[in-house]
Design a protein around this motif. Structure first.
Motif, PDB file in Angstrom:
ATOM      1  N   PHE A 119       0.812  -0.998  -0.170  1.00  0.00           N
ATOM      2  CA  PHE A 119       0.318  -0.039  -0.082  1.00  0.00           C
ATOM      3  C   PHE A 119       0.811   1.354   0.080  1.00  0.00           C
ATOM      4  N   SER A 120       2.073   0.840  -0.444  1.00  0.00           N
ATOM      5  CA  SER A 120       2.977   2.386  -0.156  1.00  0.00           C
ATOM      6  C   SER A 120       2.899   3.658  -1.673  1.00  0.00           C
ATOM      7  N   ARG A 121       2.309   2.807  -2.538  1.00  0.00           N
ATOM      8  CA  ARG A 121       1.464   3.818  -3.480  1.00  0.00           C
ATOM      9  C   ARG A 121       0.591   3.881  -3.818  1.00  0.00           C
ATOM     10  N   THR A 122      -0.302   3.586  -2.762  1.00  0.00           N
ATOM     11  CA  THR A 122      -1.832   3.473  -2.662  1.00  0.00           C
ATOM     12  C   THR A 122      -2.598   4.410  -1.607  1.00  0.00           C
ATOM     13  N   LEU A 123      -1.889   4.341  -0.308  1.00  0.00           N
ATOM     14  CA  LEU A 123      -1.800   5.193   0.983  1.00  0.00           C
ATOM     15  C   LEU A 123      -1.946   6.587   1.100  1.00  0.00           C
ATOM     16  N   PRO A 124      -2.187   7.841   1.398  1.00  0.00           N
ATOM     17  CA  PRO A 124      -1.795   8.722   2.423  1.00  0.00           C
ATOM     18  C   PRO A 124      -0.605   8.528   3.030  1.00  0.00           C
ATOM     19  N   TRP A 125       0.607   9.474   3.151  1.00  0.00           N
ATOM     20  CA  TRP A 125       2.008   8.827   4.018  1.00  0.00           C
ATOM     21  C   TRP A 125       2.012   8.219   5.143  1.00  0.00           C
ATOM     22  N   SER A 126       1.003   9.070   6.031  1.00  0.00           N
ATOM     23  CA  SER A 126       0.781   8.514   7.345  1.00  0.00           C
ATOM     24  C   SER A 126      -0.197   7.725   7.251  1.00  0.00           C
ATOM     25  N   SER A 127      -0.664   7.174   6.662  1.00  0.00           N
ATOM     26  CA  SER A 127      -2.012   5.864   6.450  1.00  0.00           C
ATOM     27  C   SER A 127      -0.788   4.721   6.830  1.00  0.00           C
ATOM     28  N   VAL A 128       0.846   5.005   5.430  1.00  0.00           N
ATOM     29  CA  VAL A 128       0.789   3.749   4.985  1.00  0.00           C
ATOM     30  C   VAL A 128       1.740   3.787   6.114  1.00  0.00           C
ATOM     31  N   LEU A 129       2.725   4.915   7.066  1.00  0.00           N
ATOM     32  CA  LEU A 129       3.123   4.629   7.977  1.00  0.00           C
ATOM     33  C   LEU A 129       2.676   3.530   8.758  1.00  0.00           C
ATOM     34  N   ARG A 130       1.263   4.478   9.164  1.00  0.00           N
ATOM     35  CA  ARG A 130       0.351   3.376  10.682  1.00  0.00           C
ATOM     36  C   ARG A 130       0.475   2.035   9.615  1.00  0.00           C
ATOM     37  N   VAL A 131      -0.121   1.588   8.641  1.00  0.00           N
ATOM     38  CA  VAL A 131      -0.127   0.112   8.412  1.00  0.00           C
ATOM     39  C   VAL A 131       0.637  -0.888   8.383  1.00  0.00           C
ATOM     40  N   TRP A 132       2.014  -0.350   7.873  1.00  0.00           N
ATOM     41  CA  TRP A 132       3.053  -0.734   7.718  1.00  0.00           C
ATOM     42  C   TRP A 132       3.799  -1.328   8.977  1.00  0.00           C
ATOM     43  N   ASP A 133       3.700  -0.560  10.571  1.00  0.00           N
ATOM     44  CA  ASP A 133       3.418  -0.407  11.889  1.00  0.00           C
ATOM     45  C   ASP A 133       3.026  -1.919  12.352  1.00  0.00           C
ATOM     46  N   MET A 134       1.754  -2.035  12.087  1.00  0.00           N
ATOM     47  CA  MET A 134       0.616  -3.125  12.091  1.00  0.00           C
ATOM     48  C   MET A 134       1.659  -4.080  11.766  1.00  0.00           C
ATOM     49  N   PHE A 135       1.598  -3.875  10.264  1.00  0.00           N
ATOM     50  CA  PHE A 135       2.832  -4.733   9.087  1.00  0.00           C
ATOM     51  C   PHE A 135       3.447  -5.999   9.880  1.00  0.00           C
ATOM     52  N   PHE A 136       4.798  -5.039  10.385  1.00  0.00           N
ATOM     53  CA  PHE A 136       5.851  -5.389  10.785  1.00  0.00           C
ATOM     54  C   PHE A 136       5.665  -6.312  11.717  1.00  0.00           C
ATOM     55  N   CYS A 137       4.510  -6.214  12.644  1.00  0.00           N
ATOM     56  CA  CYS A 137       4.246  -6.603  14.465  1.00  0.00           C
ATOM     57  C   CYS A 137       3.517  -7.758  13.508  1.00  0.00           C
ATOM     58  N   GLU A 138       2.409  -7.410  12.906  1.00  0.00           N
ATOM     59  CA  GLU A 138       0.826  -8.473  12.534  1.00  0.00           C
ATOM     60  C   GLU A 138       1.593  -9.884  11.338  1.00  0.00           C
ATOM     61  N   GLY A 139       2.590  -9.340  10.440  1.00  0.00           N
ATOM     62  CA  GLY A 139       2.078 -10.190   9.971  1.00  0.00           C
ATOM     63  C   GLY A 139       0.984  -9.221   8.370  1.00  0.00           C
ATOM     64  N   VAL A 140       0.751 -10.404   7.326  1.00  0.00           N
ATOM     65  CA  VAL A 140       0.075 -10.033   5.663  1.00  0.00           C
ATOM     66  C   VAL A 140      -1.151 -10.368   6.009  1.00  0.00           C
ATOM     67  N   LYS A 141      -2.132 -10.546   7.347  1.00  0.00           N
ATOM     68  CA  LYS A 141      -3.119 -10.025   7.593  1.00  0.00           C
ATOM     69  C   LYS A 141      -3.799  -9.230   7.816  1.00  0.00           C
ATOM     70  N   ILE A 142      -2.465  -8.145   7.802  1.00  0.00           N
ATOM     71  CA  ILE A 142      -2.810  -6.727   8.449  1.00  0.00           C
ATOM     72  C   ILE A 142      -2.702  -6.154   6.471  1.00  0.00           C
ATOM     73  N   ILE A 143      -2.361  -6.635   5.405  1.00  0.00           N
ATOM     74  CA  ILE A 143      -2.343  -6.023   4.109  1.00  0.00           C
ATOM     75  C   ILE A 143      -3.603  -6.876   3.444  1.00  0.00           C
ATOM     76  N   PHE A 144      -3.911  -8.039   4.041  1.00  0.00           N
ATOM     77  CA  PHE A 144      -4.912  -8.443   3.508  1.00  0.00           C
ATOM     78  C   PHE A 144      -6.362  -7.607   4.286  1.00  0.00           C
ATOM     79  N   ARG A 145      -6.814  -7.108   5.669  1.00  0.00           N
ATOM     80  CA  ARG A 145      -7.326  -6.576   5.965  1.00  0.00           C
ATOM     81  C   ARG A 145      -8.061  -4.896   5.096  1.00  0.00           C
TER      82      ARG A 145
END
Length: 406
Positions: free
Chosen positions: A205-231
């Motif tokens: 989602f680095s080319r889709t979401l606004p920057w602040s949302s990208v960072l929050r999504v990546w914080d959760m992605f690194f912790c919880e894995g690919v399920k965050i990308i699916f969600r």
């Protein structure tokens, strides 16, 4: 509020300085803190710890420098060169051709083609590496990229893109439960998931979401894995196509695709999106169960997968548990070093010896007694700071130069 931020930074520093303990005993707390967002000054360091790239680097000291010195495969170098200026062209790091940001991006991507020559380079790796470089130096970014490609999203960047096609089918199947309206509409329009979710998933989602949302999504992605990308994908589909009102303006295939390419800013807004992602009940178990179903269907229609990628690991906890036990990088240093000495004396013998000492009035017994034990042992134990082996309360990993790497 600066005070709240300082408080959160302090909590994160404590976690990072005692990382193995937190991962072993308080993983839920780490997850909650990642959901709240990692403080910007510690984000790069936290991503390295969460992804296991910190440990990976320690296990491969000098490897990146070794790859960096190699010339690289010309066919990949040309493609990488052409892609450099396309990554975040308005960001100060990547704005100038041949600037340090583009140079580092080239080094990281070239090193990966040498590290995994069978995979080579995939264009979707460039934005991933660029986001990492905004938060950490080139060597750390390289190992973080390795962890994403091998542990979080294995097979995504292989030539045939089989893994991403499978995940597209998994996403579509999960959508049936999350938003039957959106599922029915996409089925009716015969829009294959690969048409709208490829960039979402491959670029996290680095080319889709606004920057602040990208960072929050990546914080959760690194912790919880690919399920965050699916969600995230499911939330975007649900709020774009999930009601009859929303579908009025996208009756055909073309209109639907246009709507998915130009998502509403409201649904991508950081606070709204993060809350929706946290609350969406899609679990690792559901994803894995669906994976087996889609894999079976794939084999029936396409035969065996050509890319034999390792099984994906669902986030920091799974990666940490899969690591071998030699974790020098994150071992705390003991505050007191117990010197080697004679074997411990049983209690019964100790009391007999005490009685003997009391009974004996000879002055020669006391002063020279210490000389028979380990030299200076009592001083080392009582005043550990005088021992050459002593370290401060901080664990080894607190001595980082990247604490405030931005």
């Amino acid at each position: 509020c600066p005070f709240v931020l300082r408080q959160r930074e302090s909590k994160w520093l404590d976690m990072l300085n005692n990382w193995d303990k937190w991962m072993a005993k308080k993983h839920k707390k780490i997850r909650l803190r990642c959901q709240k967002g990692i403080p910007p000054s510690l984000r790069g360091r936290a991503w390295q710890y969460l992804s296991g790239s910190k440990v990976k680097l320690e296990q491969n000291v000098g490897k990146f420098d070794e790859l960096d010195l190699l010339p690289g495969e010309p066919k990949w170098l040309d493609v990488i060169e052409r892609d450099l200026h396309r990554q975040f062209p308005f960001h100060e790091m990547f704005v100038s051709r041949g600037g340090h940001g583009q140079q580092d991006l080239f080094r990281v991507l070239k090193a990966y083609t040498l590290y995994r020559p069978e995979e080579g380079y995939c264009q979707a790796q460039a934005p991933i590496a660029a986001v990492l470089l905004m938060h950490m130096p080139a060597e750390q970014a390289f190992w973080c990229l390795v962890q994403i490609c091998e542990k979080y999203l294995p097979g995504y960047y292989s030539e045939k893109l089989e893994a991403i096609q499978l995940d597209g089918q998994i996403l579509f199947s999960l959508l049936h439960k999350v938003s039957p309206v959106a599922y029915k509409h996409l089925s009716k329009q015969k829009i294959d998931p690969i048409l709208y979710m490829t960039e979402w998933f491959m670029c996290a989602f680095s080319r889709t979401l606004p920057w602040s949302s990208v960072l929050r999504v990546w914080d959760m992605f690194f912790c919880e894995g690919v399920k965050i990308i699916f969600r995230v994908g499911l939330v975007l589909l649900k709020h774009t196509l999930g009601s009859s009102d929303k579908l009025k303006s996208c009756q055909g295939q073309y209109e639907t695709m246009e709507r998915l390419r130009a998502l509403s800013p409201k649904i991508m807004q950081e606070t709204f999106l993060v809350q929706e992602v946290i609350e969406l009940p899609v679990t690792e178990r559901q994803i894995e169960r669906e994976h087996l179903i889609q894999l079976k269907k794939w084999r029936e229609t396409h035969g065996e997968l050509q890319c034999k990628s390792p099984p994906r690991l669902h986030g920091a906890k799974a990666i940490s548990e899969a690591e071998p036990p030699t974790r020098k990088a994150l071992e705390p240093v003991p505050s007191i070093i117990v010197p080697p000495g004679p074997a411990p004396v049983p209690k019964a013998r100790k009391s007999k010896e005490k009685n003997r000492e009391k009974a004996s009035s000879s002055p020669t017994n006391s002063p020279g007694a210490e000389g028979n034990g380990a030299p200076g042992s009592a001083r080392e134990l009582l005043h550990p700071q005088s021992s050459p082996h002593h370290q401060s309360k901080e664990s080894l990993c607190s001595r980082e130069s990247e604490d405030t790497y931005l």
